[in-house]
Design a protein around this motif. Structure first.
Motif, PDB file in Angstrom:
ATOM      1  N   HIS A 164       0.595  -4.899  -7.469  1.00 31.98           N
ATOM      2  CA  HIS A 164      -0.022  -3.931  -8.392  1.00 31.98           C
ATOM      3  C   HIS A 164       0.946  -3.639  -9.535  1.00 31.98           C
ATOM      4  O   HIS A 164       0.571  -3.685 -10.711  1.00 31.98           O
ATOM      5  CB  HIS A 164      -0.372  -2.652  -7.621  1.00 31.98           C
ATOM      6  CG  HIS A 164      -1.238  -1.697  -8.369  1.00 31.98           C
ATOM      7  ND1 HIS A 164      -0.739  -0.620  -9.060  1.00 31.98           N
ATOM      8  CD2 HIS A 164      -2.592  -1.629  -8.539  1.00 31.98           C
ATOM      9  CE1 HIS A 164      -1.734   0.067  -9.603  1.00 31.98           C
ATOM     10  NE2 HIS A 164      -2.872  -0.532  -9.303  1.00 31.98           N
ATOM     11  N   SER A 186      -4.949  -5.421 -14.566  1.00 27.17           N
ATOM     12  CA  SER A 186      -5.813  -4.932 -13.478  1.00 27.17           C
ATOM     13  C   SER A 186      -6.546  -3.628 -13.782  1.00 27.17           C
ATOM     14  O   SER A 186      -7.271  -3.125 -12.916  1.00 27.17           O
ATOM     15  CB  SER A 186      -4.985  -4.770 -12.192  1.00 27.17           C
ATOM     16  OG  SER A 186      -3.883  -3.936 -12.410  1.00 27.17           O
ATOM     17  N   HIS A 196      -8.970  -5.239  -7.984  1.00 26.52           N
ATOM     18  CA  HIS A 196      -8.660  -4.337  -6.860  1.00 26.52           C
ATOM     19  C   HIS A 196      -9.399  -4.755  -5.590  1.00 26.52           C
ATOM     20  O   HIS A 196      -8.924  -4.515  -4.475  1.00 26.52           O
ATOM     21  CB  HIS A 196      -8.953  -2.884  -7.240  1.00 26.52           C
ATOM     22  CG  HIS A 196      -7.903  -2.304  -8.156  1.00 26.52           C
ATOM     23  ND1 HIS A 196      -7.980  -2.420  -9.513  1.00 26.52           N
ATOM     24  CD2 HIS A 196      -6.735  -1.659  -7.887  1.00 26.52           C
ATOM     25  CE1 HIS A 196      -6.902  -1.843 -10.054  1.00 26.52           C
ATOM     26  NE2 HIS A 196      -6.136  -1.377  -9.087  1.00 26.52           N
ATOM     27  N   HIS A 199      -7.170  -7.421  -4.192  1.00 25.22           N
ATOM     28  CA  HIS A 199      -5.935  -6.757  -3.762  1.00 25.22           C
ATOM     29  C   HIS A 199      -6.105  -6.173  -2.356  1.00 25.22           C
ATOM     30  O   HIS A 199      -5.276  -6.386  -1.463  1.00 25.22           O
ATOM     31  CB  HIS A 199      -5.635  -5.647  -4.790  1.00 25.22           C
ATOM     32  CG  HIS A 199      -4.302  -4.987  -4.672  1.00 25.22           C
ATOM     33  ND1 HIS A 199      -4.161  -3.629  -4.819  1.00 25.22           N
ATOM     34  CD2 HIS A 199      -3.055  -5.468  -4.443  1.00 25.22           C
ATOM     35  CE1 HIS A 199      -2.881  -3.323  -4.694  1.00 25.22           C
ATOM     36  NE2 HIS A 199      -2.191  -4.402  -4.469  1.00 25.22           N
ATOM     37  N   HIS A 376      -9.158   3.209  -3.074  1.00 26.29           N
ATOM     38  CA  HIS A 376      -9.712   1.979  -3.659  1.00 26.29           C
ATOM     39  C   HIS A 376     -10.779   1.355  -2.774  1.00 26.29           C
ATOM     40  O   HIS A 376     -11.660   0.653  -3.271  1.00 26.29           O
ATOM     41  CB  HIS A 376      -8.588   1.002  -4.014  1.00 26.29           C
ATOM     42  CG  HIS A 376      -8.092   1.277  -5.395  1.00 26.29           C
ATOM     43  ND1 HIS A 376      -8.747   0.816  -6.511  1.00 26.29           N
ATOM     44  CD2 HIS A 376      -7.083   2.035  -5.824  1.00 26.29           C
ATOM     45  CE1 HIS A 376      -8.134   1.272  -7.584  1.00 26.29           C
ATOM     46  NE2 HIS A 376      -7.119   2.019  -7.205  1.00 26.29           N
TER      47      HIS A 376
END
Ligand SMILES: O=C1C=c2cc(C(=O)O)[nH]c2=CC1=O
Length: 509
Positions: A164, A186, A196, A199, A376
């Motif tokens: 990140h 991002s 995300h 991720h 998230h």
């Protein structure tokens, strides 16, 4: 990048295609029919004008500053050497379907909560089995000496933080020069949701591997509850507030012992270095405590989620943080939830970050606070619900002119093997092996609907009162009509009797 690819020779060869068997000349499990070493495909379409340079940042045309050849896996095989399965598949031959169910963290039992917190803590302490991180820009990656490179081991969780950080870091323009800030691979663009999503998926898969449990699922925090209370900030979940320092986590939570990485942002920017795996200070968190910004002292409202889900367009030009009527910009939180861009507004995802008021509210550091994972996960649940509700087609995602890193075919920075935004713009249950168990709030009525319903209800009431009154009056009339003849009969009857008695009395007298 994979540890196996970080020797000076392999870096110089520009091909990161590790062998799956012990055979050196068998890259990507080729002899097993799993994949082969192929040239990396990159996005060559124009990006937005926000980034004006060419060749100044290692993340341009990702990942070709480092490697131009990668494993391309067949069928359900995937991973840096085709030794893993595509999301949603498990087993030695990657032919068994698997679905992880992401649930509300508040719905987890005491035992499930404990298991989740312990798994996060284990990820914080376990060295990543595959990936190492670069601690220098490509220009300085070799050395010292002929045999070393500037890469370090890092834990599974800190790798999640580092990726990140790397995606949001500024462009170094040279010693003594101010770094270029208007760059973010991002955030503030359509890739916000796809980046995300990947991720989280990477962390979930790393943890599944670590736990040897392919059904392990990250839970979510429904942050759209309004008010100023952090309902997951308890010691059995993300940690309560410390009684000793209101910006720290209670010593009863394991997270009070976590030390953050990537905290010396100014040093990296001035020296042109990159965050390494060294851990430093504690997580800071002070929910609803930002007295200087009252607007971020409250969490988003449930209706905000429903409002952004109504937006038909995924993103709108200039595909940036000033886009209007964009679902992405609304859920990211740079516009009002209903889509109208307003520079002073912070809503949904951004508001939840800023509400935390500490490590979790600073973009370069935020994943250090494990609330990031839950926050998230919910943002991704909203994305998945939007994809489902609008039967979204990839044509809604911009092919070009989005900020650098955000075009549809761009390989998301810094993931390896290369993965495009395109690949994450799909419904999760059918394509990515996970689903959300969410109770979406009921839609509130708009003003027109409230007025219409009030008028209709009033009319029905009036009609009922009128009908009732008519019935009563009619009933009385009927009663009179029914009673009248009876009275008359009786009256005649009694009159006759009375007359008879009178006559009899008179005759007696
Ligand atoms: O970690 C984050 C912190 C953020 C703060 C803002 C803001 O709107 O000021 N946005 C953020 C995104 C993050 O990911």
């Amino acid at each position: 990048f994979p540890r196996q690819c970080m020797t000076p020779e392999i870096l110089k060869s520009r091909a990161c295609c590790p062998s799956l068997t012990q055979e050196i000349s068998d890259p990507c499990g080729f002899s097993l029919g799993r994949g082969q070493c192929m040239p990396v495909t990159i996005d060559s379409r124009p990006h937005g004008s926000q980034y004006p340079y060419v060749g100044r940042d290692d993340r341009e045309r990702w990942p070709t500053r480092f490697f131009s050849w990668t494993c391309l896996c067949t069928g359900n095989f995937s991973g840096y050497n085709c030794g893993a399965c595509k999301p949603g598949w498990t087993g030695g031959n990657c032919d068994q379907p698997v679905l992880a169910v992401r649930r509300n963290v508040l719905d987890l039992s005491a035992a499930e909560r404990l298991r989740f917190i312990s798994a996060l803590n284990m990820a914080k302490r376990t060295v990543h089995p595959v990936y190492v991180i670069a601690t220098r820009r490509y220009e300085e990656i070799m050395g010292p000496g002929d045999n070393t490179t500037q890469f370090e081991n890092i834990s599974i969780y800190n790798y999640f933080v580092w990726t990140h950080y790397y995606s949001v870091s500024k462009t170094f323009l040279g010693a003594g020069q101010k770094s270029f800030e208007a760059i973010d691979f991002s955030h503030e663009g359509p890739a916000f949701l796809t980046w995300h999503r990947y991720h989280l998926l990477q962390l979930e898969r790393d943890m599944q591997e670590m736990l040897r449990d392919p059904s392990f699922a990250l839970p979510y925090w429904n942050f759209a509850i309004g008010g100023s209370k952090c309902d997951i900030c308890s010691d059995d979940l993300m940690g309560a507030r410390s009684n000793f320092d209101s910006t720290l986590i209670s010593p009863n939570s394991v997270f009070s012992q976590w030390q953050i990485v990537c905290e010396h942002i100014d040093d990296y920017d001035t020296l042109g270095t990159i965050c390494n795996s060294t851990e430093g200070g504690p997580i800071r968190r002070n929910p609803a405590g930002n007295v200087a910004r009252p607007m971020v002292q409250r969490l988003p409202e449930p209706q905000d989620v429903l409002l952004c889900l109504e937006l038909d367009l995924f993103d709108t030009p200039p595909f940036y943080s000033n886009s209007s009527e964009s679902f992405r910009n609304s859920v990211e939180g740079y516009s009002e939830p209903s889509g109208k861009y307003n520079p002073i507004v912070r809503s949904l995802h951004n508001l939840a970050h800023l509400f935390l008021n500490g490590t979790g509210g600073q973009t370069q550091l935020s994943p250090n606070d494990p609330i990031f994972v839950l926050l998230h996960s919910f943002t991704d649940a909203v994305f998945d619900e939007w994809l489902r509700k609008h039967s979204a087609d990839i044509s809604l995602y911009p092919l070009e002119n989005a900020p650098i890193g955000h075009n549809r075919q761009y390989n998301m920075v810094p993931f390896w093997p290369p993965v495009t935004n395109n690949e994450m713009f799909v419904a999760a249950p059918e394509n990515l092996g996970y689903m959300y168990e969410v109770q979406w709030p009921k839609r509130a009525l708009n003003i027109t609907e409230v007025i219409t319903i009030t008028i209709v209800t009033a009319l029905i009431l009036i009609a009922l009162v009128f009908a009732f009154a008519t019935c009563v009056i009619q009933g009385r009339r009927n009663k009179d009509e029914w009673n009248q003849p009876l009275l008359d009969d009786q009256y005649i009857h009694y009159s006759e009797e009375y007359e008879k008695i009178q006559n009899a009395t008179h005759s007696v007298v």
